[in-house]
Write an enzyme that holds these catalytic residues in place. Structure first.
Site, PDB file in Angstrom:
ATOM      1  N   ARG A 141      -0.201   0.576   6.012  1.00 10.94           N
ATOM      2  CA  ARG A 141       0.570   1.802   5.803  1.00 10.94           C
ATOM      3  C   ARG A 141       0.584   2.686   7.043  1.00 10.94           C
ATOM      4  O   ARG A 141      -0.417   2.794   7.743  1.00 10.94           O
ATOM      5  CB  ARG A 141      -0.023   2.623   4.654  1.00 10.94           C
ATOM      6  CG  ARG A 141       0.197   2.042   3.301  1.00 10.94           C
ATOM      7  CD  ARG A 141      -0.128   3.048   2.220  1.00 10.94           C
ATOM      8  NE  ARG A 141      -1.514   3.460   2.186  1.00 10.94           N
ATOM      9  CZ  ARG A 141      -2.443   2.925   1.404  1.00 10.94           C
ATOM     10  NH1 ARG A 141      -2.145   1.938   0.603  1.00 10.94           N
ATOM     11  NH2 ARG A 141      -3.677   3.380   1.435  1.00 10.94           N
TER      12      ARG A 141
ATOM     13  N   HIS B 154      -4.229  -3.134   2.490  1.00 16.83           N
ATOM     14  CA  HIS B 154      -3.073  -2.270   2.218  1.00 16.83           C
ATOM     15  C   HIS B 154      -3.139  -0.994   3.051  1.00 16.83           C
ATOM     16  O   HIS B 154      -2.123  -0.544   3.587  1.00 16.83           O
ATOM     17  CB  HIS B 154      -2.980  -1.934   0.727  1.00 16.83           C
ATOM     18  CG  HIS B 154      -2.303  -3.000  -0.074  1.00 16.83           C
ATOM     19  ND1 HIS B 154      -0.942  -3.096  -0.188  1.00 16.83           N
ATOM     20  CD2 HIS B 154      -2.805  -4.027  -0.794  1.00 16.83           C
ATOM     21  CE1 HIS B 154      -0.631  -4.131  -0.944  1.00 16.83           C
ATOM     22  NE2 HIS B 154      -1.747  -4.716  -1.326  1.00 16.83           N
TER      23      HIS B 154
END
Length: 172
Positions: free
Chosen positions: A52, A48
């Site tokens: 980003r 994750h």
């Protein structure tokens, strides 16, 4: 505006939420609720993080989400919370048995007064069989209740399946 984005594991919900935040052209603050309790979870967190944008502000808050939102709140920004089901797990596993109810109520009460755009990401947990263990059943029940309450106050609700967003409530 508050959006609730639901979906199963690897449904594309986080990717959709992140793209929605990018498309807003506002400053983004990302609140991560996960805790790296093992290598597999650390690998998920790493994945994750790599997805980003580097310029986003990232806050890690596993328990006191409402307080964090109040502290960060300001107009002309997006706050993206990923994910509510990890947050729910953290609350249910906490030694204070009352914390889950207190924090969920606090969250539901502060959302309507926030000035920030808010994107909440969560796993839809109610599509499978009823779990055998008590804590697992409680997790599914409490997550489902929270989703229903958030869905009532959200301006937009999206359900992601196989990478495709389906709008359940709000603009088409």
């Amino acid at each position: 505006m508050m959006q609730l984005i639901l979906g199963g594991a690897r449904s594309g919900k986080s990717r959709f939420a992140e793209q929605t935040a990018k498309d807003s052209n506002l400053n983004v603050t990302y609140i991560a609720t996960a805790q790296a309790s093992d290598r597999e979870m650390q690998a998920r967190i790493d994945h994750h993080q790599a997805q980003r944008p580097k310029h986003w502000t990232v806050i890690e808050e596993p328990l006191y989400l409402a307080d964090c939102l109040i502290e960060l709140d300001q107009p002309n920004q997006v706050i993206l919370v990923d994910c509510l089901t990890l947050w729910m797990s953290n609350l249910l596993m906490h030694e204070n048995a009352e914390l889950q109810m207190q924090e969920c109520l606090k969250l539901l009460n502060i959302i309507p007064i926030l000035q920030s755009e808010l994107i909440l990401v969560s796993n839809e947990t109610g599509l499978g069989i009823i779990p055998m263990g008590e804590i697992s059943r409680r997790f599914v029940d409490e997550s489902g209740r929270l989703h229903q309450q958030l869905g009532e106050i959200a301006e937009k609700v999206v359900f992601c399946v196989a990478g495709f967003p389906m709008i359940l409530k709000g603009e088409k």
